[in-house]
Design a protein around this motif. Structure first.
Motif, mmCIF file in Angstrom:
data_model
loop_
_atom_site.group_PDB
_atom_site.id
_atom_site.type_symbol
_atom_site.label_atom_id
_atom_site.label_comp_id
_atom_site.label_asym_id
_atom_site.label_seq_id
_atom_site.Cartn_x
_atom_site.Cartn_y
_atom_site.Cartn_z
ATOM 1 N N THR A 69 0.823 -1.207 0.000
ATOM 2 C CA THR A 69 0.000 0.000 0.000
ATOM 3 C C THR A 69 0.855 1.254 0.000
ATOM 4 N N LEU A 70 1.873 1.271 0.854
ATOM 5 C CA LEU A 70 2.752 2.437 0.913
ATOM 6 C C LEU A 70 3.501 2.630 -0.403
ATOM 7 N N GLN A 71 3.994 1.549 -0.980
ATOM 8 C CA GLN A 71 4.660 1.649 -2.279
ATOM 9 C C GLN A 71 3.688 2.165 -3.337
ATOM 10 N N GLY A 72 2.436 1.725 -3.217
ATOM 11 C CA GLY A 72 1.415 2.173 -4.158
ATOM 12 C C GLY A 72 1.144 3.661 -4.072
ATOM 13 N N LEU A 73 1.417 4.240 -2.909
ATOM 14 C CA LEU A 73 1.279 5.686 -2.735
ATOM 15 C C LEU A 73 2.529 6.441 -3.194
ATOM 16 N N GLY A 74 3.581 5.685 -3.525
ATOM 17 C CA GLY A 74 4.840 6.314 -3.912
ATOM 18 C C GLY A 74 5.786 6.532 -2.746
ATOM 19 N N ILE A 75 5.543 5.847 -1.625
ATOM 20 C CA ILE A 75 6.358 5.995 -0.425
ATOM 21 C C ILE A 75 7.368 4.849 -0.335
#
Length: 460
Positions: A69-75
């Motif tokens: 999820t965090l990677q999906g936000l660009g984090i």
């Protein structure tokens, strides 16, 4: 309903229906909310979060959901894997990250898990910030990254080493004094990550470790809350092995209970008392605990010409007051040690190192050390809540019922009698009312709790 959303995070039981339990969709929604909140409040493009988890069975699944999820936000995500709450707190500023997420339900049984949220200092976010995250989760106003902007992922396997070295480097931790004693330490880590971290620390301190339930399988062999009624096995092991001290931690290693050489509980409340006694001998200053913690800390602080202050219950509240008073030591009576020279978070590892230093320098047994402190006994009970009960109305009635006594409503209702006290408050993490009592004998403390429960039932 086993999903609890609060300003300190989201906690629930695995499985079931969305919004009723901690399901994958709930994990994704809440991780999205925290990531989005950080993006909205940081003036930088690339954000990095540190995550770590205890050993509970659902940990890997929840970690995978949060990471994606965090990677999906660009984090960007730095994953510590199996870790402890204080270790994640240490590593956030160590790695110059923008925040952190600890995946643990602390002392709750194995079917529970949770997301605990940290700011860039590695401290729990404030109540105000938590409310903003909850509002974002409700609105689902998320904007995920395009494919070229997905967050990066990396792992670290040196977090325990870094955490332990920072403890060993503390001036108030006397490694040589501890080594000279060759302490024999029994450890119950309830089959979670304390079974990895605590033996590493004890080895550096020159102690012999007798391990009990130290395999990080997540299958807790007993109720993971480190209370006397759950710790019969290690108490027996202490006597069998002639150990000098017993150490018990909860699944995420932020609560520390101790056992003396006779196999008797040192008293969870007295972990903080003993550490404060050692530190305040060398540096006068404030000691902080919460309203539900023992009067013994106040007594010990005064014996060293130091001040004592009580905060509302909750680690965030304790830390806020510690900073305000520039406290030398603080924590909670549940075995949570907060030593600001290391970091502002409950930390069983630094608690072990400071306690063993104190024990070595006093040249006493654990039972002798305990005998030197004021004799108070705590009672901890609870009442299960049902949806039809108006808890606030009950607390208001209790306040009126005892209006002639010294009553505080800063956090729930605390009634100070001349020789004992009772504190009633709603839990932030479970659907219950917690009832804390303290008196000069265990029987008196327990009886006071029973009397208060009977009084509450009469008002329902």
């Amino acid at each position: 309903m086993s999903l609890i959303k609060s300003i300190s995070g989201i906690r629930g039981t695995i499985g079931g229906k969305v919004n009723d339990n901690l399901t994958p969709l709930d994990v994704v929604k809440f991780a999205s909310a925290f990531g989005t909140w950080l993006q909205n409040n940081k003036n930088k493009k690339d954000l990095t979060l540190v995550i770590g988890r205890d050993a509970r069975i659902s940990g890997q699944m929840v970690s995978s959901l949060v990471t994606a999820t965090l990677q999906g936000l660009g984090i960007n995500v730095i994953d510590l894997g199996l870790s402890t709450t204080p270790t994640v707190e240490i590593m956030v500023p160590e790695l110059n990250a923008d925040g952190g997420i600890i995946l643990t339900a602390s002392h709750n049984p194995k079917q529970w898990n949770a997301l605990k949220l940290l700011n860039e200092k590695g401290e729990f976010i404030t109540g105000e910030n938590g409310a903003e995250v909850l509002a974002l989760a409700e609105s689902e106003d998320f904007n995920y990254a395009e494919v070229d902007d997905l967050g990066k992922y990396e792992t670290r396997d040196d977090a325990f080493d870094i955490h332990i070295q920072q403890i060993l480097d503390l001036p108030m931790v006397d490694v040589e004094a501890i080594k000279a004693k060759n302490f024999k330490v029994a450890l119950d880590a309830v089959n979670s990550t304390g079974g990895i971290a605590i033996p590493m620390l004890l080895d550096k301190l020159g102690c012999e470790t007798i391990k009990l339930y130290c395999e990080p399988t997540g299958h807790f062999p007993h109720n993971p809350e480190p209370l006397k009624e759950h710790l019969g096995d290690i108490c027996e092991l202490m006597k069998k092995e002639n150990a000098d001290v017993g150490v018990v931690v909860d699944p995420d290693v932020d609560r520390l209970a101790l056992i003396d050489e006779k196999g008797e509980m040192f008293g969870e409340e007295y972990t903080l008392v003993a550490v404060a006694d050692y530190l305040l001998k060398h540096k006068k200053g404030a000691a902080i605990s919460n309203l539900s913690s023992s009067r013994a800390l106040r007594d010990v602080a005064r014996s060293h010409d130091s001040e004592y202050f009580a905060s509302a219950v909750g680690e965030v509240n304790v830390v806020t007051l510690m900073k305000e008073k520039n406290a030398v030591i603080g924590g909670e009576g549940n075995g949570g040690i907060i030593y600001p020279d290391l970091h502002y978070g409950r930390d069983s590892l630094v608690g072990v190192a400071l306690f063993l230093t104190h024990l070595a320098k006093e040249n006493k047994t654990v039972s002798e050390l305990r005998a030197g402190y004021p004799s108070y006994f705590m009672g901890k009970k609870k009442i299960e809540l049902t949806p039809e009960i108006d808890v606030d109305a009950i607390l208001s009635k209790m306040e009126q019922e005892y209006q002639k006594e010294d009553v505080s409503t800063v956090d729930g209702v605390k009634i100070d009698f001349e020789n004992n006290w009772v504190h009633l408050r709603k839990s932030n993490t479970e659907p219950i009312i917690r009832i804390y009592t303290e008196a000069h004998s265990q029987e008196e403390a327990d009886q006071l709790g029973d009397d208060i429960i009977a009084k509450i039932k009469s008002l329902i």
